[in-house]
Design an enzyme around this catalytic site. Structure first.
Site, PDB file in Angstrom:
ATOM      1  N   THR A  45       0.884  -1.256  -0.062  1.00 11.70           N
ATOM      2  CA  THR A  45      -0.126  -0.101  -0.177  1.00 11.70           C
ATOM      3  C   THR A  45       0.870   1.153  -0.047  1.00 11.70           C
ATOM      4  OG1 THR A  45      -0.318  -0.026   2.469  1.00 11.70           O
ATOM      5  CG2 THR A  45      -1.945  -1.141   1.101  1.00 11.70           C
ATOM      6  N   TYR A  46       0.343   2.459  -0.108  1.00 11.38           N
ATOM      7  CA  TYR A  46       0.924   3.837  -0.192  1.00 11.38           C
ATOM      8  C   TYR A  46       1.876   4.007   0.964  1.00 11.38           C
ATOM      9  CZ  TYR A  46       1.623   8.598  -0.933  1.00 11.38           C
ATOM     10  OH  TYR A  46       2.071  10.104  -1.533  1.00 11.38           O
ATOM     11  N   MET A  47       3.355   4.226   0.328  1.00 14.52           N
ATOM     12  CA  MET A  47       4.453   4.074   1.512  1.00 14.52           C
ATOM     13  C   MET A  47       4.679   5.458   2.099  1.00 14.52           C
ATOM     14  SD  MET A  47       5.348   4.079  -1.589  1.00 14.52           S
ATOM     15  CE  MET A  47       6.001   5.702  -2.534  1.00 14.52           C
TER      16      MET A  47
END
Length: 266
Positions: free
Chosen positions: A35-37
């Site tokens: 997922t978005y890091m």
């Protein structure tokens, strides 16, 4: 933490994470693996938690599962909660199942993220605090000296079966070292005897990882700005790297002095 545990520079870590987020070709299908890091959120969706718990139950057994789903909250202020915590997009995509499609840095980072997600829903490790008193007789004399070792003996690995937190050189956990299983009356042979004298040492210089950790604790910047900030310090030669430590240059020290003199209110 990934920079610290994997010994990657922060820029390399973020580039690798970006690639995992954008997508990897898994045999003809491009799939985003994480997922978005660029987030400091620790929130996890209900579906992700349930999937992780099912994975733990299947792979390790019920005793390794935490009694209740673990929910986390951020201890720092001004956290951006718009995204979930960094996690695998599917816990079913194990590191072994995708390793053939990943480079070594990508696999190392993905494995770290996958293991942390699984470990987050596992039972606590159980240790037993242990103090060992050792009677040592001085060879050739009748003098008996007492040595003491304080540590802990692992009784149940729990989440440690999957994931072990790494520590920097200057960090310690609870001050206890790991000890083997011992019984009263065990015989111990002296393999080596070394006398050490310790002097007070100044705090160690930051590494890239510990600098970012300090910035996070003090609320300086965001996950999206940590790597560029460290990169700027190095690119403009405000600091240099010596044995993986950040050391102020003459330019960096001069700029700091001027900032403190003329912009102290900032």
């Amino acid at each position: 933490e990934a920079s610290r545990k994997l010994n990657f520079g922060t820029n390399r870590t973020m580039r690798t994470a970006q690639r995992l987020y954008e997508g990897i070709d898994l045999g003809g299908e491009t799939v985003g693996l994480i997922t978005y890091m660029r987030t400091d959120s620790v929130h996890l969706s209900t579906e992700a938690i349930q999937a992780a718990r099912a994975c733990v139950d299947k792979r390790y057994g019920q005793e390794y599962l935490s009694p209740e789903p673990r929910l986390f909250t951020n201890k720092t202020q001004h956290v951006q909660e718009a995204h979930e915590a960094i996690r695998p997009t599917s816990i079913r995509r194990t590191p072994d199942s995708v390793k053939a499609y990943l480079s070594r840095p990508q696999l190392n980072l993905y494995e770290l993220i996958w293991k942390r997600m699984v470990a987050s829903q596992m039972a606590d490790a159980r240790t037993e605090a242990t103090t060992v008193d050792i009677d040592a007789t001085c060879k050739g004399t009748s003098k008996v000296y007492m040595f003491r070792s304080t540590g802990s003996v692992l009784k149940f690995p729990g989440f440690r079966a999957v994931y072990m937190e790494s520590l920097d050189e200057e960090e310690t956990d609870d001050g206890r070292q790991s000890l083997p299983v011992l019984e009263a009356g065990d015989g111990l042979g002296c393999r080596n005897l070394e006398a050490l004298q310790h002097f007070t040492q100044p705090p160690p210089r930051y590494t890239e990882a510990t600098l970012i950790k300090a910035m996070e604790e003090k609320g300086i910047g965001r996950p999206s700005t940590y790597a560029p900030t460290v990169g700027t310090l190095l690119d403009r030669h405000y600091v240099t790297k010596e044995q993986n430590r950040l050391v102020p240059s003459v330019l960096g020290s001069t700029v700091t002095e001027l900032l403190l003199e003329y912009f102290i209110e900032v």
